[in-house]
Design a protein around this motif. Structure first.
Motif, PDB file in Angstrom:
ATOM      1  N   ILE A  70      -4.600  -9.738 -10.532  1.00 42.11           N
ATOM      2  CA  ILE A  70      -3.209  -9.501 -10.428  1.00 42.11           C
ATOM      3  C   ILE A  70      -2.635 -10.658  -9.990  1.00 42.11           C
ATOM      4  O   ILE A  70      -2.934 -11.469  -9.123  1.00 42.11           O
ATOM      5  N   VAL A  71      -1.642 -10.935 -10.888  1.00 38.84           N
ATOM      6  CA  VAL A  71      -0.844 -12.451 -10.714  1.00 38.84           C
ATOM      7  C   VAL A  71       0.783 -12.263 -10.256  1.00 38.84           C
ATOM      8  O   VAL A  71       1.375 -13.063 -10.079  1.00 38.84           O
ATOM      9  N   GLY A  72       0.970 -11.008 -10.676  1.00 31.98           N
ATOM     10  CA  GLY A  72       2.552 -10.611 -10.068  1.00 31.98           C
ATOM     11  C   GLY A  72       2.769  -9.206 -10.023  1.00 31.98           C
ATOM     12  O   GLY A  72       1.932  -8.377 -10.504  1.00 31.98           O
ATOM     13  N   TYR A  73       3.626  -8.724  -8.984  1.00 33.21           N
ATOM     14  CA  TYR A  73       3.828  -7.442  -9.035  1.00 33.21           C
ATOM     15  C   TYR A  73       5.344  -7.227  -8.593  1.00 33.21           C
ATOM     16  O   TYR A  73       6.242  -8.004  -8.357  1.00 33.21           O
ATOM     17  N   ILE A  74       5.951  -6.053  -8.758  1.00 30.25           N
ATOM     18  CA  ILE A  74       7.122  -5.753  -8.660  1.00 30.25           C
ATOM     19  C   ILE A  74       7.462  -4.086  -8.173  1.00 30.25           C
ATOM     20  O   ILE A  74       6.604  -3.319  -8.849  1.00 30.25           O
ATOM     21  N   LYS A  83       1.041  -1.251   0.098  1.00 25.40           N
ATOM     22  CA  LYS A  83      -0.042  -0.080   0.107  1.00 25.40           C
ATOM     23  C   LYS A  83       0.867   1.039  -0.054  1.00 25.40           C
ATOM     24  O   LYS A  83       0.597   2.300  -0.781  1.00 25.40           O
ATOM     25  N   ASN A  84       1.850   1.300   0.702  1.00 26.17           N
ATOM     26  CA  ASN A  84       2.709   2.541   1.060  1.00 26.17           C
ATOM     27  C   ASN A  84       3.585   2.837  -0.458  1.00 26.17           C
ATOM     28  O   ASN A  84       3.883   3.854  -0.624  1.00 26.17           O
ATOM     29  N   SER A  85       3.800   1.559  -1.003  1.00 25.87           N
ATOM     30  CA  SER A  85       4.732   1.573  -2.281  1.00 25.87           C
ATOM     31  C   SER A  85       3.705   2.133  -3.371  1.00 25.87           C
ATOM     32  O   SER A  85       4.241   3.002  -4.056  1.00 25.87           O
ATOM     33  N   LEU A  86       2.517   1.805  -3.421  1.00 21.86           N
ATOM     34  CA  LEU A  86       1.528   2.282  -4.395  1.00 21.86           C
ATOM     35  C   LEU A  86       1.251   3.766  -4.417  1.00 21.86           C
ATOM     36  O   LEU A  86       0.917   4.617  -5.170  1.00 21.86           O
ATOM     37  N   LEU A  87       1.325   4.230  -2.883  1.00 19.13           N
ATOM     38  CA  LEU A  87       0.823   5.642  -2.578  1.00 19.13           C
ATOM     39  C   LEU A  87       2.051   6.380  -2.911  1.00 19.13           C
ATOM     40  O   LEU A  87       1.813   7.778  -2.535  1.00 19.13           O
ATOM     41  N   GLY A  88       3.111   5.974  -3.200  1.00 15.15           N
ATOM     42  CA  GLY A  88       4.430   6.514  -3.416  1.00 15.15           C
ATOM     43  C   GLY A  88       5.109   7.071  -2.115  1.00 15.15           C
ATOM     44  O   GLY A  88       6.260   7.846  -2.209  1.00 15.15           O
ATOM     45  N   ILE A  89       4.722   6.482  -1.024  1.00 11.33           N
ATOM     46  CA  ILE A  89       5.535   6.578   0.357  1.00 11.33           C
ATOM     47  C   ILE A  89       6.775   5.971   0.340  1.00 11.33           C
ATOM     48  O   ILE A  89       7.848   6.609   0.586  1.00 11.33           O
ATOM     49  N   ARG A  90       6.787   4.731  -0.357  1.00 12.00           N
ATOM     50  CA  ARG A  90       7.876   4.009  -0.481  1.00 12.00           C
ATOM     51  C   ARG A  90       8.801   3.829  -1.571  1.00 12.00           C
ATOM     52  O   ARG A  90       9.900   3.964  -1.767  1.00 12.00           O
ATOM     53  N   ALA A  91       7.943   3.442  -2.653  1.00 11.88           N
ATOM     54  CA  ALA A  91       8.482   3.157  -3.857  1.00 11.88           C
ATOM     55  C   ALA A  91       8.382   4.300  -5.027  1.00 11.88           C
ATOM     56  O   ALA A  91       7.643   5.376  -5.013  1.00 11.88           O
ATOM     57  N   LYS A  92       9.170   4.105  -5.879  1.00  9.78           N
ATOM     58  CA  LYS A  92       9.319   5.159  -7.125  1.00  9.78           C
ATOM     59  C   LYS A  92       8.493   4.479  -8.252  1.00  9.78           C
ATOM     60  O   LYS A  92       7.984   5.004  -9.050  1.00  9.78           O
ATOM     61  N   GLY A  93       8.329   3.151  -8.225  1.00  8.99           N
ATOM     62  CA  GLY A  93       7.714   2.421  -9.397  1.00  8.99           C
ATOM     63  C   GLY A  93       7.176   1.319  -8.803  1.00  8.99           C
ATOM     64  O   GLY A  93       7.654   0.397  -7.918  1.00  8.99           O
ATOM     65  N   VAL A  94       5.633   0.986  -9.354  1.00  9.31           N
ATOM     66  CA  VAL A  94       5.135  -0.174  -9.031  1.00  9.31           C
ATOM     67  C   VAL A  94       4.567  -0.704 -10.335  1.00  9.31           C
ATOM     68  O   VAL A  94       3.675  -0.071 -11.260  1.00  9.31           O
ATOM     69  N   TRP A  95       4.890  -2.193 -10.531  1.00 15.24           N
ATOM     70  CA  TRP A  95       4.236  -2.639 -11.884  1.00 15.24           C
ATOM     71  C   TRP A  95       3.593  -4.061 -11.537  1.00 15.24           C
ATOM     72  O   TRP A  95       3.992  -4.744 -10.462  1.00 15.24           O
ATOM     73  N   ILE A  96       2.493  -4.491 -12.126  1.00 16.04           N
ATOM     74  CA  ILE A  96       1.771  -5.682 -11.950  1.00 16.04           C
ATOM     75  C   ILE A  96       1.539  -6.087 -13.232  1.00 16.04           C
ATOM     76  O   ILE A  96       1.495  -5.697 -14.252  1.00 16.04           O
ATOM     77  N   THR A 102      10.887 -12.776 -15.022  1.00 17.44           N
ATOM     78  CA  THR A 102      11.834 -12.373 -15.750  1.00 17.44           C
ATOM     79  C   THR A 102      11.373 -10.924 -16.357  1.00 17.44           C
ATOM     80  O   THR A 102      12.072  -9.992 -16.464  1.00 17.44           O
ATOM     81  N   ASP A 103      10.187 -11.258 -17.040  1.00 14.45           N
ATOM     82  CA  ASP A 103       9.687 -10.040 -17.773  1.00 14.45           C
ATOM     83  C   ASP A 103       9.336  -8.742 -16.712  1.00 14.45           C
ATOM     84  O   ASP A 103       9.808  -7.719 -17.150  1.00 14.45           O
ATOM     85  N   MET A 104       9.086  -8.840 -15.562  1.00 18.35           N
ATOM     86  CA  MET A 104       8.862  -7.847 -14.556  1.00 18.35           C
ATOM     87  C   MET A 104      10.175  -7.119 -14.244  1.00 18.35           C
ATOM     88  O   MET A 104      10.440  -6.043 -14.183  1.00 18.35           O
ATOM     89  N   VAL A 105      11.433  -7.958 -13.919  1.00 19.44           N
ATOM     90  CA  VAL A 105      12.786  -7.638 -13.626  1.00 19.44           C
ATOM     91  C   VAL A 105      12.938  -6.682 -14.940  1.00 19.44           C
ATOM     92  O   VAL A 105      13.772  -5.780 -14.852  1.00 19.44           O
ATOM     93  N   ALA A 106      12.851  -7.305 -16.003  1.00 16.51           N
ATOM     94  CA  ALA A 106      13.261  -6.767 -17.335  1.00 16.51           C
ATOM     95  C   ALA A 106      12.300  -5.505 -17.410  1.00 16.51           C
ATOM     96  O   ALA A 106      13.230  -4.425 -17.852  1.00 16.51           O
TER      97      ALA A 106
END
Length: 352
Positions: free
Chosen positions: A261-265, A241-254, A300-304
């Motif tokens: 939703i089957v994957g996130y990074i 939640k904090n990642s998606l709100l930008g409190i923690r993360a610069k980027g969130v992908w799903i 692999t695709d999420m890390v890429a």
């Protein structure tokens, strides 16, 4: 700096062996601040530094990073400092411990983190580190702290030995995978899964995702006592939640399949490095794939995707820390042209 320390004056007698054996006295006591001279002197004599596995950074930059980070930490009222003094009252080591409010709220009991443990790197470094840690363990018990963590470079043997002898348990070993974009790095990998940046509209689906998606190699997952609290899934959901709100993360992908939703990074940035180390460092923070869709190239695709983003974002370095036993992640990440350089230990302490 926190107030209300119980004044304690520990005397440690250390026998130095050699041609002329002598006794040295070390005193441990809490202090409100550490002088610039003492901080810089101790920082300069260290054998290991944060990010010292990244090429092209000189020692003065590492010292600048440590100095800046410690100065920032000691301004917090949640941080306590304990110093070691020799018989001439010269500072020969110090330790910074912080009470963690967010973690404490999640787990329902006081938690703390040891940020720095520095000592003069000489024949009594182990004894200094050991007794500084002993003092912090006593401080933790006085403040009813139930959990603490600390990291270490694997080759910092005096630190590792001091940590273990103070009742900390090795909970995880992480390997650092690094992409250096300063070298003209170019990744050629075709993304084939449906991956996109997450938005706030994804919040409910993301935070309510099944716990099986979270990495079982996480140090929190591996800690049986923390898992027994039932709060680790809650912590991960708040983390997302904090990642998606930008409190923690610069980027969130799903990654979505069949409207699920089957994957996130997620990726974070260490914003302290640009002005001290002279480089911009981003990190892979959280990643997960549901068990029923693993081995389909999603990880692999999420890390890429994160690599492409970091390079376009203007990062100089992207790093991902992966548990040493997570063979699939280590192997797949290496296939994306990462360079393995560095590792760290994580230790946990629980009150009896």
């Amino acid at each position: 700096m926190s107030a209300g320390h119980i004044e304690r004056f520990n005397i440690v007698l250390i026998l130095l062996s050699g041609r002329h054996s002598q006794m040295s006295t070390i005193h441990i006591r809490p202090i409100e601040a550490i002088s610039d001279n003492d901080l810089l002197r101790l920082a300069e004599c260290q054998n290991f530094y944060p990010y010292d596995y990244i090429r092209g950074i000189d020692k003065s930059a590492y010292i600048s990073y440590i100095y800046s980070d410690i100065q920032s930490l000691i301004k917090r009222d949640t941080v306590s400092i304990f110093c070691a003094f020799d018989s001439t009252d010269k500072v020969c080591g110090f330790i910074l411990a912080e009470q963690l409010h967010w973690d404490s709220e999640i787990f329902g009991f006081p938690c703390a983190r040891i940020h720095y443990l520095l000592a003069e790197e000489n024949e009594i470094a182990y004894w200094i580190k050991k007794n500084l840690l002993t003092e912090v363990v006593l401080w933790a018990k006085e403040h009813h702290v139930k959990f603490m963590d600390i990291y270490s470079h694997p080759l910092d043997f005096s630190r590792v030995k001091a940590i273990v002898e103070n009742g900390f348990a090795l909970i995880a070993t992480h390997i650092h995978h690094v992409w250096d974009f300063r070298t003209g790095f170019k990744l050629e990998h075709k993304i084939t899964v449906p991956i996109r940046p997450a938005t706030k509209e994804d919040m409910d689906n993301l935070v309510n995702i099944d716990f099986s998606i979270f990495p079982r190699y996480s140090r929190f997952y591996l800690d049986e006592k923390l898992m027994a609290t039932g709060k680790v899934p809650v912590m991960f959901k708040h983390w997302l939640k904090n990642s998606l709100l930008g409190i923690r993360a610069k980027g969130v992908w799903i990654v979505e399949m069949d409207n699920q939703i089957v994957g996130y990074i997620t990726s974070v940035e260490d914003e302290r490095t640009k002005d001290t180390l002279g480089i911009r460092i981003t990190k892979g923070d959280m990643v997960g794939v549901l068990p029923n869709v693993r081995n389909k190239g999603i990880y692999t695709d999420m890390v890429a995707t994160m690599i492409y983003w970091a390079q376009n974002y203007g990062a100089d370095i992207l790093e991902v820390a992966i548990h040493a036993c997570n063979a699939p992640a280590n192997s797949l990440t290496s296939q994306l042209q990462s360079r393995v350089c560095g590792a760290h230990y994580n230790f946990h302490w629980h009150a009896e």
